[in-house]
Write an enzyme that holds these catalytic residues in place. Structure first.
Site, PDB file in Angstrom:
ATOM      1  N   VAL A 255       0.871  -1.174   0.000  1.00  0.00           N
ATOM      2  CA  VAL A 255       0.000   0.000   0.000  1.00  0.00           C
ATOM      3  C   VAL A 255       0.908   1.224   0.000  1.00  0.00           C
ATOM      4  O   VAL A 255       1.867   1.295   0.771  1.00  0.00           O
ATOM      5  CB  VAL A 255      -0.921   0.018   1.242  1.00  0.00           C
ATOM      6  CG1 VAL A 255      -1.845   1.225   1.215  1.00  0.00           C
ATOM      7  CG2 VAL A 255      -1.720  -1.262   1.329  1.00  0.00           C
ATOM      8  N   ASP A 392       8.586  -8.407 -13.531  1.00  0.00           N
ATOM      9  CA  ASP A 392       7.174  -8.020 -13.505  1.00  0.00           C
ATOM     10  C   ASP A 392       6.966  -6.747 -14.320  1.00  0.00           C
ATOM     11  O   ASP A 392       6.157  -5.893 -13.973  1.00  0.00           O
ATOM     12  CB  ASP A 392       6.697  -7.815 -12.067  1.00  0.00           C
ATOM     13  CG  ASP A 392       5.174  -7.715 -11.971  1.00  0.00           C
ATOM     14  OD1 ASP A 392       4.490  -8.244 -12.862  1.00  0.00           O
ATOM     15  OD2 ASP A 392       4.669  -7.100 -11.013  1.00  0.00           O
TER      16      ASP A 392
END
Length: 508
Positions: A255, A392
């Site tokens: 987050v 990624d």
């Protein structure tokens, strides 16, 4: 001589008056009415012994008596009182501070003369066998398993007996399960109902434990657990951050919060920074071990850590990867501070507005072509100069800011020596090639050409992707066998990334 005069002349002792032995009398005197009346008057002068607690011990001055029986009973009562006091002291010393206490109540000589004003002498109902609030226990069958004979036989499988026994066993449930006063109501629970209640009790305990653990130790969407919140408060109190503004984005691994920078002694803090709080829950990103357990930089420490400490190792890994990329002058966030699983970095954006992702930005054909060549150059730098594979890379992890492509989220990046590094690189190349081809960039390479251009391996390009992937897997297998035989890596590795890996933080 008168009887009163004779009594006055008798000497007084601590045991009363000395009574002279009466002279022997004949049978006629014994049967006389006058002697019987005299004996009756003497007996009437003795106090009644029906109440042992009469004023014998409660008054300061004991009544004068010449009866040896009365004196003996008074001494026995005093002895019993002292015995009870000694027994209470031994019971208190024996039990101590233990939660489970043993009572010597059955061995006490309880008398009605006990002082009710003393708290020590008061008897607690929990220490007695005659508790009026205790429910009667159900009658159980003897050890042989049955009672009675013939038609009146009752076994341990009797419905009434089992029902009462099941009701009594409900007291063994968890404290949070309120069973009520089932014993006092003489309830009879069948085995099916009791087993269902017991299973429900166990399920509720497990669910409550999971919810408590998730609440106390997890970092959920746009929320942090108490430990993480405390770390953030400490940063603000230490002056590293001025204030924390709010959540920017959430992902499967972290987050991100926006904050205003403060000051540090070692280096200046940018005016705008981000706090990347790695999630301490392992539910959303369960395959993170694949990216870190075979990394030689952390392989010695990974096996010794529990899953929650691996999160801190993941944050440390991203810090070192960003340091390598910064030295190679690849556009990426600058590391400011690492504190356990919170990574403070420079903010990519302006005036609290984050830079858009490459998938969301609307660019002209010329800018999109320029972006493709920038991504190609960055991938080559990342592989050849930084010895890293992003693992990624996609349009979701590339930002467009000030006419340049910035790379973010490099926590899962691995080195070319990783057993699956080439597979990760091929996946990155496929994501990049597919994105720019969909955006109409004619200069965009195919996935095979992009892979060979970045890696420099020049593998033969086939028509089928499966054949190309099989070549990559075979190459990785040869490299792994070479490492096992030679004991060294086939790729050169640079360790100039800001020093050795940090030691794991303590739990406090």
């Amino acid at each position: 001589m008168d009887q009163a005069v004779v009594t006055a002349e008798l000497p007084k002792t601590p045991w009363g008056f000395v009574v002279k032995q009466p002279p022997a009398c004949s049978l006629t005197d014994v049967m006389s009415e006058q002697l019987a009346k005299q004996l009756e008057e003497e007996n009437s002068t003795f106090p009644s012994l029906h109440d042992p607690g009469a004023d014998l011990l409660l008054s300061d001055e004991a009544p004068e008596t010449t009866s040896d029986l009365m004196l003996a009973k008074m001494l026995q009562m005093q002895f019993d009182h002292e015995f009870d006091e000694q027994l209470r002291r031994e019971e208190k010393k024996f039990n101590g501070d233990s939660k489970v206490s043993i009572s010597f109540e059955n061995y006490r000589m309880v008398h009605p003369y006990e002082d009710s004003d003393s708290s020590e002498d008061e008897v607690d109902w929990q220490d007695t066998r005659h508790d009026p609030y205790r429910a009667a226990k159900p009658q159980t069958t003897p050890r042989r398993g049955f009672t009675g004979k013939g038609k009146n036989i009752t076994t341990k499988h009797d419905a009434v007996t089992c029902g009462r026994k099941n009701t009594a066993r409900m007291d063994n449930f968890a404290p949070e399960v309120h069973v009520g006063d089932g014993l006092g109501m003489d309830l009879k629970l069948s085995n099916q109902v009791f087993n269902a209640l017991k299973q429900h009790c166990y399920s509720e305990q497990r669910r409550s434990a999971r919810l408590h653990e998730k609440k106390e130790h997890s970092t959920a969407e746009q929320a942090v657990d108490p430990r993480t919140r405390l770390l953030m408060y400490k940063m603000v109190n230490a002056g590293v951050l001025e204030n924390i503004n709010g959540c920017i984005s959430t992902g499967k691994e972290s987050v991100v919060f926006h904050a205003n920078g403060g000051s540090l002694e070692e280096q200046p803090v940018p005016q705008e920074v981000v706090l990347k709080v790695f999630k301490t829950t392992l539910n959303e990103f369960k395959n993170r071990d694949r990216y870190i357990k075979d990394d030689y930089r952390f392989i010695d420490r990974f096996s010794k850590l529990n899953p929650r400490k691996v999160i801190r190792l993941w944050a440390e890994k991203e810090m070192h990867n960003l340091s390598r990329m910064k030295k190679a002058e690849i556009p990426c966030p600058e590391v400011v501070l690492l504190k356990k699983h919170i990574l403070v970095m420079s903010f990519i954006g302006r005036d609290h507005v984050p830079a858009p992702k490459l998938k969301d930005v609307q660019l002209s054909s010329e800018d999109m072509k320029n972006a493709f060549y920038q991504v190609l150059h960055v991938m080559q730098q990342l592989y050849q100069e930084c010895n890293l594979v992003h693992a990624d890379l996609s349009e979701y992890n590339m930002l467009w800011h000030e006419g340049k492509v910035w790379l973010i989220d490099v926590g899962q990046s691995v080195e070319p020596t990783h057993p699956h590094a080439l597979e990760f690189l091929f996946r990155d190349c496929r994501n990049v090639a597919t994105f720019f081809q969909k955006r109409g960039v004619s200069e965009a390479m195919s996935v095979y050409e992009l892979f060979n251009s970045v890696s420099g391996l020049n593998l033969p390009v086939g028509e089928e992707e499966a054949e190309f992937v099989s070549e990559i897997v075979a190459l990785e297998k040869r490299n792994e066998d070479h490492v096992q035989r030679r004991g060294k890596k086939t790729f050169s590795v640079s360790s100039e990334d800001g020093g050795p890996p940090l030691q794991p933080d303590s739990d406090d």
